[in-house]
Enzyme design. Structure first.
Site, short mmCIF file in Angstrom:
data_model
loop_
_atom_site.label_atom_id
_atom_site.label_comp_id
_atom_site.label_asym_id
_atom_site.label_seq_id
_atom_site.Cartn_x
_atom_site.Cartn_y
_atom_site.Cartn_z
N HIS A 107 16.65 42.06 21.63
CA HIS A 107 17.99 41.72 21.15
C HIS A 107 19.07 42.09 22.17
O HIS A 107 19.95 41.29 22.50
CB HIS A 107 18.21 42.43 19.81
N GLU A 110 18.81 39.76 24.98
CA GLU A 110 19.42 38.47 24.64
C GLU A 110 20.93 38.52 24.93
O GLU A 110 21.50 37.59 25.51
CB GLU A 110 19.18 38.17 23.15
N HIS A 111 21.57 39.63 24.57
CA HIS A 111 23.00 39.76 24.84
C HIS A 111 23.27 39.79 26.34
O HIS A 111 24.17 39.12 26.83
CB HIS A 111 23.54 41.06 24.24
N GLU A 208 26.53 46.26 15.83
CA GLU A 208 26.05 45.09 15.10
C GLU A 208 24.93 45.49 14.14
O GLU A 208 24.91 45.10 12.96
CB GLU A 208 25.56 44.04 16.09
ZN LIG Z 1 23.32 40.57 18.57
#
Ligand SMILES: [Zn+2]
Length: 1014
Positions: A107, A110-111, A208
């Site tokens: 994750h 991905e950012h 998040e």
């Molecule tokens: Zn995210």
């Protein structure tokens, strides 16, 4: 699929773009328009094209398309193209990413992948592209075992621009350590300028995921996967557990990237009417040809099937105590999850899907009868249904809103229900209805077909399954019919195999813990102290220095001229409009939109409710949810449900507030009806509406009480996930009469009202009100209708609708009433809804102007500019909120918001200072152009056949008004922007600010109106 980050952002239509562009719009477009047009091409199996080999071509009659499978010769990267005459083209690249800890590696990667690459070295090209593109979809998401980067656009120049940015990002990312700190996690002083302030964890993904774990549903769902599939990658959280994220190092992240992001572990997807050969050439020439095949990349990420258990397992977990819950003693959840078939057995999955729908969906389903109806809980548990996102698929059945003492009882009902079904089988009508629904779904296609198809193929493809199989729905239906005809016990045998005799099952229970938030905070603090205690004085001092450096990076203007961009001139001047015929049937206004609908007929209608008293109106949201589920005078609700599913996908009933496009605080209030059917079923569909409107039976008190409890249980779910929506609604309700009504119908006030109703001992009087509402509204006194049909159907539809209209009560008394309601609209109002969340949602609304006012368009562009250049750089980048933005809504109010925000009043102050920021006039001409592109991205969004013509039907926006709106966007200039900013973003205009979030010293003087414990 669980999606992180941008998926949510797209849904909230947030966008982020910041800092100044010094250059004018430099073009780095890849090709000229003529070269990449959608000219026809032919390819055959076995052909070698642009470094790829065509391995299979499959015609897909169900979806009028062709699947072309290819393999990249040098790297064995897999490529699937869906050739279809659809202008909303899609491109995506995915990698199998299988983490073995919950630090959120895939994750966070991905950012950071999207934070700059070799060709596009500026920070965050992805978000910057949002305003340089007309993408209809732009996203990235992390599933439990893969990461995917998709986009969609109708513009061919845009398509290659975005493809270039995505491919460069995944194959040549910068992966800067500072971005790891900003996007992943870091230690930083609470006040960056003050080395004396305490050191805390910060980071976009860190915050998040704290937000994600604020929602009990998410905690529960994650635990199902982790515990039912415990031996490989599914045992951990791919998104990242906030208590594990701080263990991730930058080096591990870089290693993970190197071992996963390689063509040999990639799957590339394209969809639409653009030329495949050009796509292949682009991908090969610019990226793939530099790589060689390496087996380790895909071999090391293979997810093996879970080895089967010989005994069921149990697990108990704790969740948050929810002060919004209807009954504070009933906040527990139980679910039994069964490991089912391997994802590669596509046809078996189809059968399981039908079987599990039979078990759970609608009032005729055995689990609905045995679990939901008896009032033990408040409805199905999170996860109930068949889930096909993991290597081994999962069926879950359970209840939420339970008292813990009922755990045993619920579990035993689940088992006895399976026994019952094995003994009795299923009603043939219900089986046929589910198959009819599957057929109708094939025909009914939305505007985002290419993206939806990607998400349905991706999990199977990720495990090297045959994606062509998923597209054979009609064939599967035929096979299934054959199987159940050949063997009357076919489904009974399936039930025994997958459920009764399946020991690979998990009984997961969750109960609330009032200290849950405290405990989580304490654990976070322990990890923080542990981390700090391992650091020497020099390292601590470094935290302060790094904090200042990072802020400096964020505040430095950078040159983003390396990025490709569309120009305003790339936007089509004129757009086509659908062919609509306006007529009347028995004086009821009817519009018929003729277009290609794939043999599906779409019906919509609005019924005036303005004459109801304010008190009765508060019951409308409940009314519309129950009215089609109570049965009619001739048919009980179970039979009626069967009749509905035989002809349609359901009778949809809702509330519609339509803002007047000419006057503020002026609107229509209506009940909306909607349904779709195969063309040949049109009379059957109207017959259903006729029965419902004329003969609805609102007398069964037990049935009503059960529906009320379920609705009350459902409405509280999701407040934490879309808190910004509720905050915006509430804030707007103070400056707009229409928004006030919307808030009553679907905001926090409605949730409070539902809770009140659910706690009422005697529901008889409310049921009587329901009856009265039906009497007063379900007629054609003030009604309007719309049909979207094919040219053939349009010739015969008139008779059907005439017959339908004749059968409806009442006679036409005129148009639906447009109501003006004076509204207080004064002063500045501030509210804080104290709820036990880990983050805040902040909103502010300011009264502005209606849609047709010439300032509306200017404010619309202004909002894009503010979002990109002011709100996101400050609220997201600098202060760590997950999202922020500002929009002008259809009711003519300016609405600021922040999403999953660690701050509250700081954000509110930034909203207040927006006017002052604009007055500095510190933005470029290209910033203005980008803002306009952002507006066009919304205005020119593709519209599905079912929604064509709705602009005029629902909002009264004629083609002329719409074309004028588009023209005005092009004409907006700097002077306009500065003028509207000074007119509307000042303290003289009525405004309201709302915070939804935890207790907070700074809001002591704010009004606390919402008593969640009442
Ligand atoms: Zn995210």
């Amino acid at each position: 699929m669980k999606c992180h980050k941008l998926h949510l952002l797209e849904k909230c239509s947030l966008s982020r773009n910041f800092r100044k562009t010094f250059s004018s719009h430099q073009q780095t477009q890849i090709k000229t328009r003529s070269e990449i047009s959608s000219k026809p091409y032919t390819i055959v199996e076995g052909a070698e094209i642009e470094g790829f080999k065509v391995t299979e071509i499959q015609n897909v009659p169900d979806f009028n398309c062709k699947l072309v499978k290819l393999s990249h010769i040098a790297t064995r990267a897999q490529y699937a193209h869906i050739d279809r005459s659809d202008a909303n083209n899609v491109f995506a690249i995915a990698f199998r990413t299988t983490p073995f800890d919950s630090t959120g590696i895939p994750h966070i990667l991905e950012h950071i992948t999207l934070m700059g690459s070799k060709k596009y070295p500026c920070r965050d090209p992805f978000f910057k592209m949002l305003n340089r593109s007309l993408a209809t979809y732009l996203n990235a998401s992390t599933a439990p075992d893969f990461t995917v980067y998709p986009f969609a656009t109708q513009n061919d120049v845009d398509y290659y621009n975005l493809m270039s940015v995505y491919l460069d990002a995944v194959f040549k990312p910068k992966l800067r350590e500072n971005d790891f700190k900003l996007e992943g996690w870091r230690l930083e002083h609470e006040d960056v300028d003050n080395p004396e302030s305490s050191i805390i964890f910060k980071g976009v993904v860190f915050n998040e995921m704290k937000g994600v774990f604020s929602e009990n549903q998410n905690i529960f769902l994650e635990n199902i996967i982790n515990n039912l599939l415990p031996s490989h990658t599914y045992a951990v959280n791919s998104g990242g557990d906030p208590l594990h994220i701080p263990r991730l190092t930058y080096e591990k992240l870089v290693d993970f990237q190197r071992s996963h992001y390689h063509p040999s572990n990639s799957r590339i997807y394209s969809y639409g009417n653009f030329n495949l050969i050009n796509n292949l050439k682009f991908v090969n020439d610019n990226y793939l040809k530099e790589f060689a095949y390496c087996e380790a990349y895909w071999k090391n990420t293979i997810v093996p099937p879970e080895s089967r258990w010989s005994e069921p397992r149990r697990k108990h977990i704790y969740g948050k105590y929810d002060p919004l819950a209807t009954d504070s003693n009933k906040q527990s959840t139980l679910a039994v999850s069964y490991l089912c078939e391997d994802i590669k057995n596509v046809y078996d999955l189809f059968e399981l899907k039908v079987l599990t729908q039979l078990l759970t969906d609608g009032p005729n389903a055995p689990f609905y009868k045995n679990l939901v109806e008896p009032n033990i809980g408040s409805g199905y548990s999170p996860g109930t249904g068949f889930d096909t996102q993991t290597r081994d698929t999962i069926f879950t059945i359970g209840l939420q809103g339970l008292n813990e003492k009922d755990f045993k009882k619920v579990e035993s009902i689940i088992y006895t229900t399976f026994d019952e079904c094995i003994a009795n089988g299923f009603d043939e009508t219900n089986i046929e209805n589910i198959l009819h629904g599957a057929e109708l779904n094939v025909k009914h296609q939305g505007s985002d077909f290419g993206i939806n198809l990607l998400y349905s193929l991706a999990p199977l493809w990720n495990h090297d399954g045959n994606i062509g199989e998923i597209l054979k729905i009609t064939e599967h239906i035929r096979q299934f019919r054959k199987n159940i005809n050949n063997n009357p016990f076919y489904l009974n045998i399936m039930l025994e195999k997958y459920f009764k005799n399946n020991n690979h099952r998990l009984i997961l229970t969750m109960s609330p813990d009032k200290d849950y938030e405290d405990l989580t905070r304490r654990k976070e603090n322990e990890i923080l102290q542990e981390t700090l205690s391992g650091m020497d004085i020099k390292e601590i001092a470094n935290v302060y220095e790094t904090g200042l450096q990072l802020r400096n990076i964020l505040e430095t203007d950078e040159d983003i001229s390396c990025l490709p961009t569309l120009k305003i001139s790339d936007i089509s001047q004129n757009i086509s409009h659908p062919n609509i015929n306006f007529t009347k049937v028995l004086d009821v206004p009817l519009q018929i939109c003729t277009l290609s609908t794939n043999n599906v007929t779409y019906f919509r209608s609005l019924l005036d409710v303005s004459h109801l008293s304010d008190e009765v109106k508060t019951l409308l949201p409940l009314f519309v949810q129950i009215v089609s589920q109570m049965g009619t005078r001739s048919y009980d609700y179970r039979i009626f449900d069967q009749m509905i599913l035989r002809k349609t996908l359901g009778l949809n009933i809702g509330l519609q507030i339509t803002d007047d496009i000419w006057e503020m605080n002026t609107f229509k209030e209506t009940i909306s009806l909607g349904s779709l059917c195969l063309d040949q079923n049109i009379n059957g569909m109207f017959e259903l509406w006729k029965i419902l409107l004329n003969e609805v039976s609102l007398t069964d008190l037990n049935r009503f009480a059960m529906l009320v409890r379920n609705i009350a249980g459902d409405v509280v779910n999701g407040v934490a996930d879309s808190g910004h929506h509720f905050a915006m609604l509430y804030a707007s309700s103070y400056v707009s009469a229409a928004a006030y009504q919307r808030e009553q119908f679907g905001g926090l006030t409605f949730i409070q009202k539902m809770k009140e109703i659910a706690n009422t001992q005697d529901l008889e009087p409310i049921l009587k009100h329901m009856h009265k509402i039906a009497d007063d509204t379900l007629n054609k006194k003030r009604m309007q209708c719309a049909l979207n049909v094919s040219a053939e159907q349009s010739k015969i539809v008139t008779n059907s609708i005439h017959e339908f209209m004749s059968s409806i009560r009442g006679s036409n008394e005129g148009e639906i009433i447009t109501r003006f309601s004076s509204h207080k609209n004064v002063g500045t109002n501030k509210f804080h809804f104290v709820l036990p969340f880990a983050v805040n949602y902040v909103a502010k609304s300011i009264q502005c102007v209606p849609y047709t006012n010439s300032d509306f368009v200017i404010v619309r562009v202004l909002c894009k500019l503010l979002t990109a250049k002011y709100l996101l750089p400050f609220i997201r980048e600098r202060y760590g909120a997950y999202g922020a933005g500002v929009v002008i809504s259809s009711c003519g109010t300016i609405q600021f918001y922040s999403y999953r925000d660690p701050n509250s009043t700081t954000t509110a102050s930034l909203f207040d200072e927006a006017g002052a920021w604009l007055a500095k006039n510190d933005f470029t001409e290209s910033d203005i152009d980008e803002a306009k592109l952002g507006v066009f991205r919304e205005v020119d969004v593709p519209i599905s056949p079912s929604d064509q013509g709705m602009r005029i039907f629902l909002n009264g926006i004629t083609n002329d008004i719409f074309d004028e709106h588009r023209r005005r966007i092009l004409n907006v200039n700097r002077e306009h922007l500065l003028e509207v900013a000074s007119n509307y973003l000042n303290e003289n205009n009525a405004s309201a600010t709302v915070i939804i979030g935890p207790e907070n010293k700074q809001t002591e003087s704010w009004e606390k109106t919402f008593n969640v414990n009442s």
